[in-house]
Enzyme design. Sequence first.
Site, PDB file in Angstrom:
ATOM      1  CD  GLU A   1      -2.007  -2.236   0.789  1.00 27.53           C
ATOM      2  OE1 GLU A   1      -2.420  -2.757  -0.270  1.00 27.53           O
ATOM      3  OE2 GLU A   1      -1.431  -2.890   1.666  1.00 27.53           O
TER       4      GLU A   1
ATOM      5  CG  ASP B   1      -5.942  -4.313  -0.690  1.00 25.13           C
ATOM      6  OD1 ASP B   1      -4.840  -4.729  -1.065  1.00 25.13           O
ATOM      7  OD2 ASP B   1      -6.223  -4.112   0.509  1.00 25.13           O
TER       8      ASP B   1
END
Length: 821
Positions: free
Chosen positions: A444, A553
Amino acid sequence: MKPVYVLLVSFGLFFSSGLLAQHAPIAEKNPLSGNASAAEAGRKTYVNSCQVCHGGDGAGGRGPALATREFRHGGEDWQLFQTIRDGLPGTQMPGFGMSPEELWQVVTYLRTLTPAGKEEAIQGDAMAGEKVFFGKGACQLCHQVNGRGGRVGPDLSTAGQWTVQALREVIVNPNEQEGRRPNAVYAKTYRGEEIRGIQKNEDTFSIQLMDMADQFHLLLKKDLAEFRYEDKSLMPDNYAKQLSPEELRDLLVFLKTLKVRDLAKVAAAPSSGEGLLYNRIRNSQKEPQNWLTYWGDYQGRHFSSLKHIHTANVKGLQSRWAWQFSGAGVLQATPLVEDGVMYTTGASGYVYALDARTGKLLWQYQHRLKSAHINTNATSNRGVAKLGERLFFVTADAGLSALDAKTGRVLWHTVMADVEQGYFGTMAPLALKDKIIVGISGGEFGVRGFIDAYDPMTGQRLWRFHTVPGPGEFGNDTWSGDSWKRGGGATWMTGTYDPELDLIYWGVGNPAPDMNGDVRLGDNLFTCAIVALEAATGKRRWHFQFTPHDTHDWDSNEVPVLVDRMFQGKMRKLLLHADRNAFFYVLDRITGEFLLGKPFARQTWAKSLDTNGRPLLVPNSEASVEGQLHYPGLAGATNWQAPSYDPATGWLYVAFRESGDVYYKEDQEYEPGKPYWGGKVVSAKEREWGGVKAINPETGKIEWEYKLIAGNLSAGVLATGGGVLFVGSREGNLLALESRSGKLLWRFQVGSDINSSPMSYAIDGQQYIGISAGKVLYSFALPEDSAEAKPTISKRAPKTQRAEPASKPKLLGVEVGAQGR
């Protein structure tokens, strides 16, 4: 031959202290260093706040001596600052609410302290003294110098910080050290085994020793026919006669040269060749009493064949012990157990060795952090790997450390990547025959992921596989422009290994930025995929991508489970994988061929999978500016918690989550070291739930389902040979289900969220179930007086077998066993 043990106990209080901390300091360098007035102010604060424990002038007392300048877990100024400010969780050392200036004043004063006694000049031959140490004096039998020697005594790699007078006194008169009590113990079991060693820990009911061969003995006092504390140190008291004046002088000169523990020399020291060897890990199924890897075996099955706890008696399971962990953050680790010793990690850089039967501490270590990056703040850690007599663990600041498994001392530390760029570490390494395999976190933050192999002896990197290919590498054309430079692909969970094929199987995380795929057009290999790598070279043999061009994700870091079984009429080497994207996959692990794919939870982003396993997308399947609702949610239909494969049923048990999110993409400029999401998610209005499913790999059919009010990211399952499936849950319940039906058999509320997966081990034939919850590690077993609790004696368990005495022996004037059970 007469044993010789030098400097064993008398150094104990000096060398056993650990200065630990939790947070990054305000400044790395002491702004008051060398300031005489600051040192005087620090002395006054020391007298008022510290002297009661550490003695006048730092000479020691109830607490360790500080004048020795030996701070095992960090003696730099910023580390001392942290220790005084934060204290040492789990010890009697509190944190002090001082101002930064006052803290630095105390550190400045500590730097003025010197060991008791005026330093005297001494001349001699240091090389000759080294020969005495490793020869006639036989000091190395108990003490190490830069990795050479025994472990039962203190490490003498920094003995030169003592005065000559102090060194001479402790060598010549080891039993006359004021204020220092010998910690030597003699024990004799009912079987006639005699043990002499150093006390590592003790309570009313148990004692933990290390003997002269560096072996742990983890004893229950009720199993001892005789037990006593020795009045004298295990060091011989005749060195004044055994060594000539010249030899003693040369030995002192050698010891005075030892100022700093040299990790380069430590890493180069020869290995004993003992401990947990590769063949034992490879054949871990032959040692069901041990739990030798993060997943329990190389194949990632997370299964225990122990069957002492079974469907008929599991209702009697009870908590046997609980260990409170130090530091901030929650526990996510799955412990290892080898021969009665448990190795595990906590948050904030802690590593522990425990007596697996009692939970008593053998040693602890904390990796100290200099970085204040957000990724290092109370970061959780998922466990260790063990090879030989070494433990390996990744550190929050993107490093890899090797520790001595008997002492917790650092053997080497390697920096894998720059933490300030967003890299960090959480996973448990994978130990192979001659390599330690690790991955990295930071997907991330726009890092470029990799899988590394390191030499277990030296910490030298042997190879690196980039999960986001660079120019000229296969797969780079699946990234538009230079987006590969910040493409993510983190490798933050432990992979699996097939020794016959010599292939490593490793899951790869999401591309970066997570939600905005416009800036990285293409499939974005090797993100959201499994890669099969040659263990010897790190070269890719094959890959399989589950979610090309992911914008949700949906990491594919979930464990690749390796199974040899019949599949549709043919014996095959299979790879089973329940992915975060809500599909269950069966692959041929030799070639990567897609064999089967079925949804195991609700999904709305794909119509189906084609014949090659590639998803056929529905319209508007990606994140958008307006927002797109899709199942599963960002946390996935499952996540990094352990599934479990039971060879008796042939089913894979998976913890699942039913939830959806609205996915939004946003334009975001990449900034090194900062989060790089490229969007956000908002929870769907429909209430989430979760549970456990039993999946038949032959067909993908759900054989049964057990519902919970909420799913989770981290609490997994464990199938056992007794037909019991243990399940952790976000709501804090540890459950026991019948493996074939999903029927509830037993439950225990641990009082906190569970963020780890259960495991199992046995000692003296008694089976235990271990699980971490909140900041507590629990171990469960059947009642001690239950005949079913201990049907057999385990092959490698500690030597504490029970035998009934003809009469009760005396233990310091008290009948052994009088304490009760």
